[in-house]
Design an enzyme around this catalytic site. Structure first.
Site, PDB file in Angstrom:
ATOM      1  N   LYS A 212       0.828  -1.207   0.000  1.00  0.00           N
ATOM      2  CA  LYS A 212       0.000   0.000   0.000  1.00  0.00           C
ATOM      3  C   LYS A 212       0.863   1.260   0.000  1.00  0.00           C
ATOM      4  O   LYS A 212       0.592   2.221  -0.726  1.00  0.00           O
ATOM      5  CB  LYS A 212      -0.924  -0.013   1.219  1.00  0.00           C
ATOM      6  CG  LYS A 212      -1.672   1.293   1.479  1.00  0.00           C
ATOM      7  CD  LYS A 212      -2.630   1.643   0.360  1.00  0.00           C
ATOM      8  CE  LYS A 212      -3.411   2.909   0.690  1.00  0.00           C
ATOM      9  NZ  LYS A 212      -4.336   3.286  -0.393  1.00  0.00           N
ATOM     10  N   CYS A 266      -3.883  10.276   0.877  1.00  0.00           N
ATOM     11  CA  CYS A 266      -3.031   9.114   0.591  1.00  0.00           C
ATOM     12  C   CYS A 266      -1.648   9.519   0.104  1.00  0.00           C
ATOM     13  O   CYS A 266      -0.661   9.355   0.802  1.00  0.00           O
ATOM     14  CB  CYS A 266      -3.716   8.217  -0.441  1.00  0.00           C
ATOM     15  SG  CYS A 266      -5.210   7.403   0.168  1.00  0.00           S
TER      16      CYS A 266
END
Length: 427
Positions: A212, A266
């Protein structure tokens, strides 16, 4: 191992990831309890109103509530499965703030059954899932419900969605499932396989956590390269948009687009988790973050030069139009938005509600930080000429007719999205 039966799932954290996840699971036939600490969020959901703006979400939320497949609550219940989707911001020193994750994990540990499944979707530094395993085990041991941490069913499954298209991508995108044990991975796979059409790839928790982080770090690094190229191009009097477009005609080159910086929860945050874990090794990742974080200042420096030029020519007060506040096009999300950061700096120094005009079609009111010293406009062409225009977001609403007229009425343009070239506007 037999298949998991339709069961009760608790989703904790009802923001941009948690709420769509909860509704997706309720669509799949699960009974879902959504938990959040915000009274605004819970009260809105009880009334059937989504607390986030995402196409297709409100209608599915209302149906789930009507069919009693989703309810909102302040309290963590006893459930078969828990999904953790709370924010993981960074501290002032760029270290990860995991207080919300750990608080939720401890809350789950106090009420969960020993065989319950816990899934973490929040973006976390490498090793966080193992720490959460230990926290759950210690609480279950205190409750005389566990003697071995290997029995804890805990998995890490990061989200991979694009704001503005979450309800589609949450179903179709591939997902990584990293269990603390193979059994935990398989149990999580059974949950997601009911609702996700993309591939489910099983691994261990550390690999899933790192995957991720490097996904977003890769994109951040590519954008940093584009931003640095744009600065070099401007310095040597070359159009950055044209030169990147031409370079990308090479079959193995794919440079992303430069902009006013990098925002969102993010890409602007996750790379710091890698830097924190390996500060002496992750040099490119750190440098890319520093490049992207520096871009808003370069925009402000250019604004200052143009402002000085106007003052030198006797133009005062200046009429300024800022186009876009959100962190990306066609969303209302302003988390970590460089456009908002730039606007706040301008408003803080020169704010005047009669002369600082904000064009942002995705919001109904300005953020508190600028609302008193700027004006949200819905008609930027109402008998107004501008001394400086900043194009910071390339919303679809900024079409060729609008941009052409704004360019015609403006003395100076700072286009950080290449919108003028892309639309073929004559400048």
């Amino acid at each position: 191992m037999g298949e998991i039966e339709m069961s009760e799932i608790c989703v904790i954290g009802l923001g941009y990831i948690g709420l769509p996840t909860a509704i997706l699971l309720s669509d799949g036939g699960f009974n879902v309890i959504g938990v959040d600490t915000s009274s605004y969020v819970i009260e809105s959901l009880i009334r059937g109103r989504s607390n986030i703006s995402e196409p297709g979400l409100s209608e599915r939320l209302l149906l789930a509530i009507h069919e009693r497949r989703f309810i909102a609550s302040y309290d963590i219940p006893i459930a078969d499965t828990y999904i953790v989707a709370v924010p993981t911001p960074f501290n002032q020193d760029k270290s990860a703030d995991l207080s919300a994750v750990f608080s939720v994990i401890e809350g789950i540990g106090r009420v969960m059954k020993p065989d319950s499944l816990v899934i973490i979707e929040s973006t976390c530094p490498i090793g966080t899932t193992e720490i959460c395993r230990d926290k759950i085990f210690n609480i279950l041991r205190e409750r005389n419900l566990a003697q071995d941490s290997e029995c804890i069913n805990l998995a890490y499954c990061p989200e991979r969605v694009l704001p503005g298209n979450i309800m589609e991508e949450i179903v179709t995108n591939d997902r990584i499932i990293g269990g603390i044990t193979p059994n935990a991975s398989e149990k999580a796979e059974q949950i997601y396989s009911r609702v996700i059409k993309g591939s489910l790839m099983l691994t261990n928790s550390r690999t899933a956590e790192m995957a991720k982080l490097i996904e977003n770090s890769f994109r951040d690094t590519n954008i940093a390269f584009a931003n640095e190229i744009s600065l070099i191009a401007e310095e040597v009097n070359v159009n950055p948009w044209e030169v990147i477009e031409l370079a990308n005609r090479h079959p193995r080159v794919n440079i992303l687009q430069p902009g006013p910086g990098v925002g969102g929860h993010c890409i602007a945050v996750d790379p710091w988790f890698l830097v924190e874990a390996t500060p002496g090794i992750s040099r490119i990742v750190k440098m890319a973050r520093e490049v992207n974080d520096s871009i808003p200042k370069t925009v402000l420096d250019r604004f200052e030069k143009l402002r000085y030029d106007c003052l030198e020519n006797g133009i005062y007060p200046l009429d300024v139009l800022i186009m876009g506040l959100t962190f990306k096009a066609n969303v209302a999300d302003m988390r970590e938005s460089p456009a908002l950061q730039i606007t706040e700096s301008i408003v803080r120094k020169y704010g005047d509600a009669d002369h600082i005009h904000i064009l942002e079609p995705n919001i109904d009111s300005l953020p508190v930080s600028i609302e008193d010293r700027a004006r949200l406009t819905t008609d930027p062409l109402s008998n107004k000429n501008y001394d400086i225009v900043l194009i910071l977001v390339d919303h679809t609403a900024f079409n060729i007719d609008l941009v052409q007229e704004i360019v015609f009425r403006s003395r100076h343009i700072i286009d950080k999205r290449g919108l003028i070239r892309r639309l073929g506007v004559k400048n």
